[in-house]
Scaffold this motif. Structure first.
Motif, PDB file in Angstrom:
ATOM      1  N   THR A 152     -17.660 -33.937-120.725  1.00 37.93           N
ATOM      2  CA  THR A 152     -18.704 -34.676-121.933  1.00 37.93           C
ATOM      3  C   THR A 152     -20.139 -34.589-121.470  1.00 37.93           C
ATOM      4  N   ASN A 153     -20.863 -34.543-122.353  1.00 38.76           N
ATOM      5  CA  ASN A 153     -22.313 -34.907-122.011  1.00 38.76           C
ATOM      6  C   ASN A 153     -22.817 -36.260-122.832  1.00 38.76           C
ATOM      7  N   HIS A 154     -21.902 -37.000-123.365  1.00 37.99           N
ATOM      8  CA  HIS A 154     -22.027 -38.085-124.138  1.00 37.99           C
ATOM      9  C   HIS A 154     -22.358 -39.171-123.322  1.00 37.99           C
ATOM     10  N   PRO A 155     -23.561 -39.854-123.514  1.00 37.65           N
ATOM     11  CA  PRO A 155     -24.019 -41.015-122.643  1.00 37.65           C
ATOM     12  C   PRO A 155     -23.141 -42.213-122.632  1.00 37.65           C
ATOM     13  N   ASP A 156     -22.481 -42.455-123.609  1.00 36.72           N
ATOM     14  CA  ASP A 156     -21.812 -43.550-123.414  1.00 36.72           C
ATOM     15  C   ASP A 156     -20.161 -43.411-122.990  1.00 36.72           C
ATOM     16  N   ILE A 157     -19.984 -42.316-122.346  1.00 36.16           N
ATOM     17  CA  ILE A 157     -18.545 -41.930-121.915  1.00 36.16           C
ATOM     18  C   ILE A 157     -18.757 -41.406-120.592  1.00 36.16           C
ATOM     19  N   THR A 158     -17.979 -42.149-119.579  1.00 36.85           N
ATOM     20  CA  THR A 158     -17.503 -41.716-118.315  1.00 36.85           C
ATOM     21  C   THR A 158     -16.444 -41.340-118.223  1.00 36.85           C
ATOM     22  N   PHE A 196     -15.826 -33.826-126.638  1.00 33.99           N
ATOM     23  CA  PHE A 196     -15.505 -33.392-125.332  1.00 33.99           C
ATOM     24  C   PHE A 196     -15.216 -31.709-125.219  1.00 33.99           C
ATOM     25  N   THR A 197     -15.413 -31.294-124.219  1.00 38.09           N
ATOM     26  CA  THR A 197     -14.947 -29.847-123.908  1.00 38.09           C
ATOM     27  C   THR A 197     -13.728 -29.766-122.867  1.00 38.09           C
ATOM     28  N   SER A 212     -13.175 -34.463-130.617  1.00 43.55           N
ATOM     29  CA  SER A 212     -14.050 -35.467-130.506  1.00 43.55           C
ATOM     30  C   SER A 212     -13.113 -36.774-130.706  1.00 43.55           C
ATOM     31  N   ILE A 213     -13.374 -38.053-130.366  1.00 43.96           N
ATOM     32  CA  ILE A 213     -12.703 -39.185-130.718  1.00 43.96           C
ATOM     33  C   ILE A 213     -13.789 -40.131-131.143  1.00 43.96           C
ATOM     34  N   THR A 214     -13.011 -41.162-131.749  1.00 45.67           N
ATOM     35  CA  THR A 214     -13.932 -42.253-132.171  1.00 45.67           C
ATOM     36  C   THR A 214     -14.043 -43.368-131.424  1.00 45.67           C
ATOM     37  N   ILE A 215     -15.171 -44.137-130.867  1.00 42.08           N
ATOM     38  CA  ILE A 215     -15.294 -45.142-130.444  1.00 42.08           C
ATOM     39  C   ILE A 215     -15.052 -46.353-131.258  1.00 42.08           C
TER      40      ILE A 215
END
Length: 598
Positions: A152-158, A196-197, A212-215
């Motif tokens: 993933t490239n989302h900044p809030d997800i590790t 996500f990929t 995708s998921i929801t935070i």
């Protein structure tokens, strides 16, 4: 003077030439496009197979285009050629079974956050959780040495653990990766949807999926129960499939889950006469708005051996003569073979005031449009022995949708509703008519012609007496490919319900403890006093939440005796704004709104 619509010579047609039959599998398809027997340069060529592939290319100087295609199943593949100033051309190819091969797809992903502060299968800001990913082999050969990699490239997800090994997945079987671990940043925005990929590898081929998921989860008017096979939208307003707000809320009832909805509108209905009929279904001029939100849709840890649970509640306060009845709604998803084409709805009705209600009937009225673009060719019928109603369309051989009464174990009132008689006329869909539908006075066992139909299923009478009684009802929304499969699922779901939810029913559900929750003052600058009364000893959880639903304070958790209780809340570190204080006692909860000023 009449002007011609076009000038110059009329457009000439294109001609498509290619093979007549191709096998399933990865291959290159050569398509030749001609204009008057000459190569057609620069024509757009597309290959399309429903829900499987869409590939396009441009013809070269020799009039040919080479398309890399991978049809998965036998059937028809359509080739279309278009070019400016030419009439398009279409050719249909037959796809036959080729060399057996695996086809791996991601059918489900879910959060497992056991051990976190708020374990609710939702990735909340600051949480670390396992992301369980289920892969199914839709092909005709085993997939060996199956591996997954997530990015993933989302900044809030590790992503803390990015890979998983699944071994061999045989045809029509699934495997679940349990070890992939992700974390959300503490300042992640609740309600955001990181993408996500998912890379899927095997010895035979590679695939790429996106999801995708929801935070977080701040509560919602509607949400989906998704079994992986079917999906049903449920609302916190008594409606099912959709709620007729502007814009409409929900996505209907879909089977398979990526198909169009077969449900236009459905509503839970309750009443004991024309003067007290509560619903959100058609009336003479639009839609009734009797059911009102009590608590929004919440994702809960499943109970009764179900795989998914969405909980909400609504009340009759929108009715001109309310009786202060609360309806607790639980939607259950079953990701289990022979059960994943059904969604169960459990309703618990509680009288919360001093008003008793006698001789009540309750049920569901549903307007199915089996094929949304062809609603005038529907058929409907009832199955008294299964306490079920079913609808289908004469022009579709594989779309059968219906509802079954699961509880109570009494006879059901079933009817087919002819829109020409009961919906379209100006005198139709009055509260008196809807009451006659749910009490069995209107009983049409089978449709007499293809047309626009609805169905209703109900039970009663029963009484709701404050402090003495509550009533449970349960229904299953079922989808199938034929009537025999529908009836088989009716019995399978009934057996599951009796062996799980029914056992809990036999043990009895305690009357809820209704606290009196107050915040005084409601508008405050430094401190407010939270007070509440318990009518009997119980376990209590007192929490505070911001407007996104994020928990900002855990004020108290433990067992308290009956009586009056107070708690002083001094939110020193919170910014000014609206906050909600929530008191949960067992399965019941109340919320009070506060406003913190500077």
């Amino acid at each position: 003077m009449t002007r011609p619509l076009t000038s110059g010579p009329p457009p000439s047609p294109l001609a498509v030439t290619t093979v007549e039959t191709i096998p399933t599998g990865n291959q290159q398809l050569t398509v030749t496009v001609l204009e008057n027997s000459n190569p057609a340069t620069g024509a757009l060529v597309t290959a399309y197979k429903n829900n499987e592939l869409f590939v396009s290319g441009i013809t070269g100087s020799n009039g040919t285009a080479n398309l890399n295609i991978h049809p998965l199943t036998p059937g028809e593949l359509r080739i279309t050629a278009t070019r400016h100033n030419n009439l398009p051309s279409t050719k249909t190819l037959t796809v036959i079974a080729g060399t057996p091969e695996p086809i791996l797809v991601n059918t489900r992903q879910e959060i497992e956050d056991t051990g976190q502060i708020n374990p609710n299968r939702i990735l909340e800001p600051g949480e670390t959780a396992r992301l369980r990913i289920t892969i199914k082999n839709l092909g005709s050969a085993p997939a060996t040495n199956t591996r997954l990699r997530l990015s993933t490239n989302h900044p809030d997800i590790t992503i803390l653990d990015t890979t998983a090994l699944l071994g061999t997945i045989n045809p029509n079987e699934s495997a679940t990766a349990e070890n992939i671990t992700i974390a959300a940043a503490p300042n992640a925005m609740p309600g955001s949807n990181p993408e996500f990929t998912l890379y899927i590898y095997s010895d035979q081929n590679n695939w790429q999926n996106w999801f995708s998921i929801t935070i977080g989860f701040s509560g919602s008017i509607w949400a989906d129960i998704d079994t992986g096979t079917c999906a049903l939208s449920v609302t916190a307003l008594g409606t099912i499939g959709y709620d007729p707000q502007t814009p409409r809320q929900g996505r209907g009832f879909r089977y398979p889950k990526n198909d169009t909805s077969a449900l236009y509108l459905a509503s839970f209905v309750l009443g004991n006469g024309p003067e007290y009929l509560v619903d959100r279904f058609y009336n003479q001029t639009g839609i009734d708005q009797d059911w009102q939100l009590n608590d929004s849709i919440r994702n809960r840890l499943p109970c009764w051996n179900a795989d998914q649970l969405l909980q909400a509640s609504f009340s009759d306060l929108g009715h001109p003569q309310p009786k202060n009845i609360i309806v607790d709604q639980r939607a259950l998803g079953l990701n289990q073979p022979a059960l994943d084409n059904a969604v169960i709805l459990v309703y618990d009705l509680w009288p919360v005031a001093s008003i008793a209600a006698y001789n009540l009937y309750a049920g569901i009225i549903a307007d199915f449009d089996i094929v949304p673009t062809d609603r005038l060719h529907d058929l409907a019928r009832t199955f008294p022995e299964q306490r079920a109603v079913l609808m289908r369309n004469v022009n579709s051989q594989t779309r059968f949708f219906g509802i079954k009464l699961l509880f109570p174990d009494t006879s059901a009132f079933l009817t087919c509703i002819d829109h020409a008689a009961y919906v379209y006329p100006d005198s139709a869909m009055t509260d008196a008519m809807k009451y006659r539908i749910i009490n069995g006075s209107i009983a049409v066992p089978v449709s007499d012609r293809p047309f626009n139909w609805s169905v209703a299923i109900s039970t009663g009478p029963f009484n709701l007496i404050p402090g003495q009684s509550r009533q449970r009802l349960a229904f299953a929304f079922i989808a199938a490919t034929d009537s025999e499969s529908f009836l088989t699922t009716c019995q399978t779901v009934q057996d599951w319900f009796d062996n799980n939810v029914g056992l809990a029913e036999d043990q009895g559900i305690p009357e809820p403890v209704h606290p009196s929750l107050k915040a005084q003052p409601g508008i405050f600058t430094r401190r407010t006093t939270i007070s509440y009364q318990l009518t009997e000893p119980c376990r209590v959880r007192l929490t505070a939440h911001d407007i996104t639903g994020r928990t900002v304070a855990r004020l108290f958790e433990g067992r308290l005796p009956a009586g009056n209780h107070q708690f002083n809340w001094n939110p020193i570190k919170l910014v000014p704004g609206i906050y909600f204080v929530r008191l949960q006692t067992g399965e019941n909860q109340q919320t009070v709104r506060t406003l913190l000023l500077k």
